[in-house]
Design an enzyme around this catalytic site. Structure first.
Site, mmCIF file in Angstrom:
data_model
loop_
_atom_site.group_PDB
_atom_site.id
_atom_site.type_symbol
_atom_site.label_atom_id
_atom_site.label_comp_id
_atom_site.label_asym_id
_atom_site.label_seq_id
_atom_site.Cartn_x
_atom_site.Cartn_y
_atom_site.Cartn_z
ATOM 1 N N GLY A 185 0.809 -1.220 0.000
ATOM 2 C CA GLY A 185 0.000 0.000 0.000
ATOM 3 C C GLY A 185 0.839 1.266 0.000
ATOM 4 O O GLY A 185 2.022 1.227 -0.333
ATOM 5 N N HIS A 195 2.123 4.532 -5.076
ATOM 6 C CA HIS A 195 2.693 5.659 -5.829
ATOM 7 C C HIS A 195 2.872 5.214 -7.280
ATOM 8 O O HIS A 195 2.459 4.103 -7.652
ATOM 9 C CB HIS A 195 4.007 6.103 -5.183
ATOM 10 N N HIS A 227 4.251 1.672 -8.019
ATOM 11 C CA HIS A 227 3.230 0.616 -7.973
ATOM 12 C C HIS A 227 2.339 0.700 -9.213
ATOM 13 O O HIS A 227 1.941 -0.321 -9.777
ATOM 14 C CB HIS A 227 2.332 0.774 -6.740
ATOM 15 N N GLY A 239 8.800 -5.165 -8.703
ATOM 16 C CA GLY A 239 9.609 -4.035 -9.150
ATOM 17 C C GLY A 239 11.095 -4.344 -9.106
ATOM 18 O O GLY A 239 11.577 -4.987 -8.170
ATOM 19 N N LYS A 269 13.098 -2.211 -8.427
ATOM 20 C CA LYS A 269 13.537 -1.413 -7.269
ATOM 21 C C LYS A 269 14.028 -2.321 -6.137
ATOM 22 O O LYS A 269 15.033 -2.057 -5.499
ATOM 23 C CB LYS A 269 12.361 -0.554 -6.814
ATOM 24 N N ASP A 270 13.303 -3.423 -5.905
ATOM 25 C CA ASP A 270 13.698 -4.400 -4.884
ATOM 26 C C ASP A 270 14.324 -5.587 -5.618
ATOM 27 O O ASP A 270 13.738 -6.669 -5.687
ATOM 28 C CB ASP A 270 12.480 -4.827 -4.068
ATOM 29 N N GLN A 305 14.765 -8.942 -3.932
ATOM 30 C CA GLN A 305 13.448 -9.577 -3.737
ATOM 31 C C GLN A 305 12.989 -10.265 -5.025
ATOM 32 O O GLN A 305 12.516 -11.399 -5.004
ATOM 33 C CB GLN A 305 12.439 -8.520 -3.310
HETATM 34 P P1 AMP Z 1 6.008 -2.345 -1.619
HETATM 35 O O1 AMP Z 1 4.623 -1.813 -1.486
HETATM 36 O O2 AMP Z 1 7.069 -1.355 -1.247
HETATM 37 O O3 AMP Z 1 6.183 -3.690 -0.975
HETATM 38 O O4 AMP Z 1 6.218 -2.588 -3.176
HETATM 39 C C1 AMP Z 1 5.355 -3.391 -3.915
HETATM 40 C C2 AMP Z 1 5.962 -3.657 -5.260
HETATM 41 O O5 AMP Z 1 6.163 -2.415 -5.939
HETATM 42 C C3 AMP Z 1 7.336 -4.340 -5.169
HETATM 43 O O6 AMP Z 1 7.424 -5.327 -6.178
HETATM 44 C C4 AMP Z 1 8.288 -3.203 -5.416
HETATM 45 O O7 AMP Z 1 9.511 -3.618 -5.960
HETATM 46 C C5 AMP Z 1 7.497 -2.373 -6.399
HETATM 47 N N1 AMP Z 1 7.999 -0.994 -6.407
HETATM 48 C C6 AMP Z 1 8.116 -0.162 -5.356
HETATM 49 N N2 AMP Z 1 8.667 1.012 -5.743
HETATM 50 C C7 AMP Z 1 8.910 0.915 -7.055
HETATM 51 C C8 AMP Z 1 9.474 1.789 -8.043
HETATM 52 N N3 AMP Z 1 9.916 3.005 -7.736
HETATM 53 N N4 AMP Z 1 9.555 1.347 -9.322
HETATM 54 C C9 AMP Z 1 9.104 0.100 -9.652
HETATM 55 N N5 AMP Z 1 8.567 -0.766 -8.773
HETATM 56 C C10 AMP Z 1 8.476 -0.368 -7.502
#
Ligand code: AMP
Length: 291
Positions: A31, A34, A37, A148, A150-151, A154
């Site tokens: 959640g 942005h 996501h 993403g 980004k991680d 993961q």
């Molecule tokens: P989170 O809510 O932070 O657990 O992220 C959920 C998913 O969104 C994960 O697969 C993240 O890698 C991806 N994500 C978060 N930020 C970004 C970003 N800036 N660019 C691309 N994917 C992202």
């Protein structure tokens, strides 16, 4: 958009959709959505009949002194964005739904990939991630799941998880979405003060400098020192900056060989906020990435 809080009811609904021949995309999130996501959700909506977005702040992936309690929760704004993006289903379980026998009931880990990088600083983090993602995979049984870049660690761990447990799911990576300044979008950017925000783009600047120099410089230690120099006079406290093999996540030292697929990984603290970022030093295969 349909909202399900019950795993059983979502399973029943999706069973019927699967019988109708519908393809399903899953976007797991915590959640505070942005544009990062949003890109994952757009990829899923484009390539699947039904898109399920999960929002669950997963307690088992937070360490004892981490930010579980203060993690941003913005469910009404999130729902609005999901509707705008044409997501079909929001899965919004609570902790009892995801952990019906308690959080300690089942443990999972992939030590060979979790021991490096973020896993070294956050020793139980990826155990919680693989556990919750396995549960989501079993509840939703998607054709495609979106994660993403980004991680990056993961993403690699989830790919191996799917292979090891024979999840019949394509694991698709979505490139990092950034602010104009270069700062990778993250729910945790909300923690940054105005002063810290001025320095935050230096992380990406360091990564870009390493990638640019990679054209002529193949020595890891020299490449890393180029990146460190950029952060030198900033308030950043480096957790790690290194170059890894993008499949094994093993740190590369010395010369990078032409057949290697390297990725530069960085994590650093600005005040109490931990930021992560990365840059690929190879071209990913088209099937692995949703542009
Ligand atoms: P989170 O809510 O932070 O657990 O992220 C959920 C998913 O969104 C994960 O697969 C993240 O890698 C991806 N994500 C978060 N930020 C970004 C970003 N800036 N660019 C691309 N994917 C992202």
């Amino acid at each position: 958009m349909l909202v399900f809080e019950s795993a059983k009811e979502l399973q029943k609904f999706l069973r019927e959709k699967r019988c109708e021949g519908k393809s399903i995309g899953l976007v797991p999130t915590m959640g505070a959505l942005h544009k990062g996501h949003a890109k994952l959700i757009e990829c899923s909506v484009k390539n699947n009949d039904l898109t399920v977005v999960s929002i669950f702040v997963n307690p088992t992936q937070f360490g004892p002194n981490e930010d579980f309690d203060k993690y941003p929760r913005t469910i009404e704004e999130d729902k609005k964005l999901l509707r705008e993006l044409n997501a079909d289903i929001l899965f919004l379980p609570d902790v009892n739904t995801m952990y019906p026998n308690g959080k300690e009931f089942l443990k999972m880990s992939i030590p060979s990939l979790s021991k490096y990088w973020c896993g070294a600083s956050r020793p139980t983090h990826f155990n919680g991630v693989v556990l919750v993602v396995s549960k989501l995979f079993n509840i939703v049984r998607p054709n495609n799941a979106y994660f993403g870049q980004k991680d990056f660690q993961q993403y690699v761990i989830i790919k191996k998880l799917a292979e090891e447990l024979f999840f019949d799911i394509n694991i698709i990576m979505v490139p990092i979405q950034r602010e104009e300044s270069g700062l990778a979008l993250s729910s945790r950017n909300k923690y940054l003060t105005d002063e810290e925000k001025k320095y935050a783009p230096l992380l990406y600047k360091a990564l870009k400098a390493i990638k640019e120099n990679f054209q002529k410089e193949k020595n890891v230690e020299r490449l890393i020192s180029i990146g460190k120099k950029i952060l030198e006079n900033s308030p950043f406290k480096l957790d790690y900056l290194g170059i890894a093999d993008s499949e094994t996540l093993e740190p590369i030292t010395g010369e990078i060989k032409p057949n290697q697929k390297p990725v530069v990984l960085i994590a650093a603290y600005l005040g109490t906020t931990r930021l992560i970022d990365n840059i690929l030093l190879y071209e990913p295969k088209a099937m692995e990435i949703c542009l």
